[in-house]
Design an enzyme around this catalytic site. Structure first.
Site, mmCIF file in Angstrom:
data_model
loop_
_atom_site.group_PDB
_atom_site.id
_atom_site.type_symbol
_atom_site.label_atom_id
_atom_site.label_comp_id
_atom_site.label_asym_id
_atom_site.label_seq_id
_atom_site.Cartn_x
_atom_site.Cartn_y
_atom_site.Cartn_z
ATOM 1 N N HIS A 155 0.798 -1.238 0.000
ATOM 2 C CA HIS A 155 0.000 0.000 0.000
ATOM 3 C C HIS A 155 0.825 1.280 0.000
ATOM 4 O O HIS A 155 0.311 2.339 0.344
ATOM 5 C CB HIS A 155 -0.945 0.025 1.221
ATOM 6 C CG HIS A 155 -2.019 -1.017 1.173
ATOM 7 N ND1 HIS A 155 -1.769 -2.347 1.178
ATOM 8 C CD2 HIS A 155 -3.364 -0.906 1.123
ATOM 9 C CE1 HIS A 155 -2.898 -3.033 1.137
ATOM 10 N NE2 HIS A 155 -3.879 -2.180 1.092
ATOM 11 N N GLU A 179 -12.483 -9.635 -0.600
ATOM 12 C CA GLU A 179 -13.278 -8.400 -0.782
ATOM 13 C C GLU A 179 -13.476 -8.161 -2.264
ATOM 14 O O GLU A 179 -13.252 -7.057 -2.769
ATOM 15 C CB GLU A 179 -12.540 -7.213 -0.147
ATOM 16 C CG GLU A 179 -12.153 -7.449 1.308
ATOM 17 C CD GLU A 179 -11.407 -6.264 1.921
ATOM 18 O OE1 GLU A 179 -10.459 -5.769 1.291
ATOM 19 O OE2 GLU A 179 -11.796 -5.825 3.013
ATOM 20 N N CYS A 220 -16.636 1.169 0.541
ATOM 21 C CA CYS A 220 -15.631 1.789 -0.327
ATOM 22 C C CYS A 220 -15.819 1.408 -1.791
ATOM 23 O O CYS A 220 -15.506 2.200 -2.681
ATOM 24 C CB CYS A 220 -14.228 1.363 0.090
ATOM 25 S SG CYS A 220 -13.625 2.229 1.546
ATOM 26 N N CYS A 267 -10.794 2.033 6.136
ATOM 27 C CA CYS A 267 -10.883 2.711 4.844
ATOM 28 C C CYS A 267 -12.257 3.336 4.612
ATOM 29 O O CYS A 267 -12.365 4.416 4.028
ATOM 30 C CB CYS A 267 -10.571 1.731 3.718
ATOM 31 S SG CYS A 267 -11.481 0.192 3.814
ATOM 32 N N CYS A 268 -13.320 2.655 5.042
ATOM 33 C CA CYS A 268 -14.664 3.112 4.679
ATOM 34 C C CYS A 268 -15.097 4.405 5.356
ATOM 35 O O CYS A 268 -15.652 5.287 4.689
ATOM 36 C CB CYS A 268 -15.690 2.014 4.942
ATOM 37 S SG CYS A 268 -15.401 0.510 3.988
#
Lengths: 640, 640
Positions: free
Chosen positions: B132, B310, B328, B404-405
């Site tokens: 990332h 995911e 997301c 993240c969301c």
């Protein structure tokens, strides 16, 4: 009648029962000639047999796994059942060689386990919760009892007695012993078998100790974890309900945790209630039975919905595509049902036993006997398999790393004959129907019972009694729960079923003569079965069942997108025996409907319109699915 | 018209758009006054803000995680959007403090990452596949562009330019550079934003390099794994399709792998096609768009069915209870749809953007703005949750370890105004309806556009044009795909929609005068939506939709066992605005049927009989579910 808890009936032993039918006899023969040989080869190839030589050293391949002993023991038990009914020189040689190895492997103190002798000798008896040590002992014990019964050879039985004595010297309520019990139940029921085989009450007491101790506080698995330097709360399975140790067994009211463990425990509890007359234990068994069969069982007789933990979940939670439905758990349910039935001749137990046998159990093995399912879902959509975790597969596999199911189904099929008849003091029960015969003694008279039927494809059953001299006893013929218009004739004359058929058995008590004949007619229309409205996965759907056989749609017959098929409420369904289908089965056909796909080009969602077209649907027995080209499968069909 | 690929439209910037409606304006206000403050506190409490001080040492708590920078960056981006439209002293102070920290944290060579500066400095740029690093760079870049736009402060923008320059010195097709690209896409679209903000073509080229290099052979992730001493084949995610690197992007025809990554990649591909006129890239975008929206999207606009990975799975595989449907990913679909719409004014893009916004995205945050869903299933059965792996939950959570969301939804809501209008050379497009106004310049004239409507609860929309002097341009009003009887009036006179409404927009081109008024009437009956027959999870079921709002049944209104409810095909459905329900929503009621449970006592399966009773059902907007007592929820209702 059911006021006193006791072992009212005993099964007619398998060597006294013959099968000459078109359904089971073939399965038993394939089991003997194909399944047992290929499983032996797997045990050889994976090192499971050689493990008993104790030649494994760190760094070598095929490290003996903690549950390997159980795989080998189940195979040996299956071989023993098979040999009891059918001589087979090669099988006998293989089995005897294995017996030799196991007997020689016993340690001076009686201990008998491959993994904890060669891989982790220092860890013996340090982790009952996770390490299957007592579980393996149980399977070895069952094998020893079966081998002795089949061959008269006492060597293995004696070895397992010594091992049981050793276990009894380590575990128990007495001062100085560990108050442990199996993490994976199995030894409990095996010790009851050992007690019955030897008459030694100490084995019954040890079994009772294990069952009674389970779930008590302070919790043994906590103490044991602490002794290993582990935090007891960090149990990988999330809690002791996983292994039915969350409460003392008499306080358990719902089936929790790992389904196979639960079935083996409940079987042992039933055995103990039957042997000891323990009414509190029997009450617990009945309560658990109700929960399992009225709230947590698939229509195929499978139990244990969840792959994660191979476990029971919550009431009415029976997903079809994600069903775990382990073959071993259905087998365990057969074991348990059979035991309940010996205490209380109630058709509910036999109905479940039959449902599991003909559907969830048999689904576990291919028609040719070479491949096995571990999970037995009730719907399969192969394109999505890649994206779902777990063991679901569109095809049976030749073997598994955790190979509990293949030899388990082998031993059940090899011993199937023992599930058919029971006898009490002055009563003979017929639980299952299949052409063949049984020999037994009732009220001191020898009885030869000949059964003629084409069950499960046809519901006409004719029983002829062979008696050297007349005998007064009751003949209890099971009237399956799926049958609502049974008819009975005794020597050609209609007999009222009315009160006689209480609790699922037509009981005819009389002075029987040689040549007397009882005919049972069990009409088998194709039934549409619905599930309880709380089973959310089956809402608006029907399963097709005919007699004990649950059906499914397969892509091989119906093309893909099986969930698009709907069955109008009043569509006629036709059943026909087809010699060339799946080795000879009754297939069911009818008129269903399917969407008109061409109308949908380019849209994924749109306002509801009904554009369907008629199609012929064709259903085959669930137990024969996945024996053709891999594809979709569906048990619960949408009703339109 | 669509022959040349170009960026035909640009969004009317958010500081030129106001919202004064009863739906979004409140969400935006809650976002500013509640969500952004609580998220800042979470970032403080978890160490995400302090991480930028580089004071963390091994052994200390709150080790900076590889994706923490992105959480903070998204929060900052959200704060910037919010500040651009609404001054807020506290928010400004917090955001400025964070900007200070980040700017100070930049390394002499331009590098800017917390984890790889203090935790694993030796591993910088060694694992693009999993770590990332470039993803975080992308989010920081988006934040920098937003912060500059909102405040005029160039410090962060300059820092991110330096970081982008550093990245461009490390990666690229040129001799001596690594031919790497992000494992988690995001920087690609951020670099296009940086290019637009700075006019520097090198950032566009770097983005194009990353997109073009993806999936090429020899595979960079293989080489990189080998360099780390790992076997490339042992990729934990099972293959490079997980990160859309299984093929060069122009050869990709189906949406594969991690859904958020896919959405960010496709957004970048669309940006690049728009900026460079690359027809092959545009063709790939359109092909992927079709696959996602015609075969792999939930009715809520959610994408990515599978929790494991995911990810996208296979066509028509849209399980409801097990739906992952990450917040997301729905946000990413909005990003992508919005970008497609600027290239081609086609209602299909706006329809999907609206579907996702009003349903799958908004479901991700509680009405009070304090709690967030990561997964957004389309059915929930709480008793079974304990037994299913993954992040499914009956209630939104305050934060997530992988967070993240929450900030993603905050930045989308804070920038929502930018999604409403676009303008081309001589055309103004209205994509979304909500009371408020926009100011823009078209053909050199200033236009004030006032929108009056009670959308989404009512489909009457009135647009009034304010012009200092007359102007000739086209006004393109979206006619939503869900509406089949739209009516248009210009200055009170009916205007034919016919050809004007091609591709989902009613386009009125004329010499507009000050005070001109356009009225659009979008009737909103409650619709029963069916899914494509290949969507096996939805067979025999309907979803209720009214306007853009998808409905669901909740236990709070309907009691438990929602799957037992069926909706007769012709049952009337009534819609009514309820001020006191869930902050004011249109609820839908109608007559359904339920089983008579009392008839089922003691049986789990039985021959089909139809014993149902009438019940009133009540559905509420899916986006407002789980704001009352936790319980069951169901979008797809069985049709009887």
């Amino acid at each position: 009648m059911a006021s006193k808890v006791e072992r009212r009936f005993v099964p007619v032993p398998l060597n006294k029962v013959s099968l000459r039918d078109g359904f089971w006899a073939r399965r038993v023969e394939v089991n003997r000639t194909v399944t047992l040989p290929v499983q032996y080869e797997q045990c050889v190839a994976t090192g499971r047999i050689a493990a008993w030589r104790f030649e494994w050293k760190p760094g070598m391949p095929n490290e003996p796994h903690i549950f390997w002993d159980s795989d080998v023991a189940k195979w040996l038990e299956a071989a023993a059942y098979s040999l009891a009914a059918h001589p087979d020189a090669r099988l006998r040689t293989q089995a005897e060689g294995l017996v030799d190895l196991i007997v020689k492997a016993q340690q001076p103190d009686g201990y008998l386990n491959t993994h904890f002798t060669v891989v982790e000798p220092a860890k013996r008896w340090t982790n009952l919760r996770d390490c299957h040590e007592l579980y393996c002992a149980g399977h070895l014990t069952e094998a020893a009892v079966a081998w002795h019964r089949a061959t008269g050879d006492r060597r293995l039985l004696n070895a397992l007695r010594r091992y049981a004595d050793h276990i009894g010297s380590v575990f128990g309520p007495e001062e100085g012993k560990k108050r442990g019990y199996p993490g994976h139940e199995e030894l409990e029921l095996a010790l009851v078998k050992l007690y019955r085989a030897t008459g030694e009450a100490k084995y019954l007491r040890l079994s009772k100790y294990f069952v009674d101790e389970r779930g008590r506080r302070p919790h043994y698995f906590d103490l044991e974890a602490q002794a290993r330097g582990e935090a007891p709360s960090r149990h990988w399975a999330g809690g002791y309900d996983y292994c039915q140790a969350h409460l003392p067994v008499r306080e358990q009211t719902t089936a929790e945790g790992h389904a196979v463990r639960a079935m083996y425990l409940y079987s042992a509890m039933t055995d103990l209630a039957a042997e000891t007359g323990d009414a509190t234990l029997w009450t617990a068994c009945k309560r658990l039975w109700r929960n399992v069969t009225e709230e947590r069982m698939y229509v195929t007789g499978a139990v244990g919905s969840a792959a994660q933990g191979e476990r029971f979940t919550c009431d009415y939670d029976l997903p079809n595509e994600a069903a775990y439905a382990e073959t071993c758990a259905a087998i365990g349910l057969v074991f348990w049902a059979h035991r309940m039935l010996q205490v209380e001749r109630d058709g509910r137990y036999a109905d479940v036993m039959e449902r599991a046998l003909y559907n969830a159990v048999l689904s576990g093995v291919s028609l040719d006997g070479t491949r096995f399912f571990y999970a037995n879902p009730l719907a399969l959509y192969p394109p999505a398999l890649r994206f779902s975790p777990g063991v679901l597969s569109a095809t049976r596999q030749e073997w598994y790393g955790c190979a509990c199911c293949p030899p388990n189904i082998a031993r059940l099929i090899a011993s199937l004959r023992e599930y058919m008849y029971s006898q009490g003091r002055d009563e003979v029960c017929v639980h299952l129907y299949a052409q063949g015969s049984a020999e037994l003694e009732v009220t001191g008279r020898r009885l030869a019972l000949a059964q003629e039927t084409n069950y499960p494809w046809d519901g006409a059953v004719r029983l002829t009694l062979g008696l050297e001299e007349p005998a007064r006893f009751a003949l209890a013929l099971r009237v399956p729960g799926w049958c609502r218009k049974a008819r009975l004739k005794v020597n050609g004359r209609a007999a009222p079923l009315g009160r006689a058929a209480a609790k699922g058995y037509a009981r005819v008590r009389r002075l029987w003569q040689d040549g007397d004949c009882v005919e049972l007619e069990l009409p088998m229309p194709v039934e549409r079965i619905t599930a309880h409205p709380k089973v959310r996965s089956d809402a608006g759907r029907v399963a097709l069942q005919r007699g004990p056989i649950v059906y499914c749609l397969e892509e091989a017959d119906n093309g893909p997108d099986l969930n698009d098929i709907s069955l109008p409420r009043n569509a006629a369904l036709r059943a026909r025996y087809e010699q060339d289908t799946l080795g000879g089965v009754v297939a069911v056909t009818g008129h269903g409907r399917r969407s008109n796909l061409t109308a949908w080009r380019g849209s994924l969602y749109r306002p509801a319109r009904t554009a369907t077209k008629p199609v012929t649907i064709r259903a085959v027995p669930y137990c024969t699915w996945a024996n053709r080209k891999p594809g979709e499968m569906l048990v619960w069909i949408r009703e339109a």
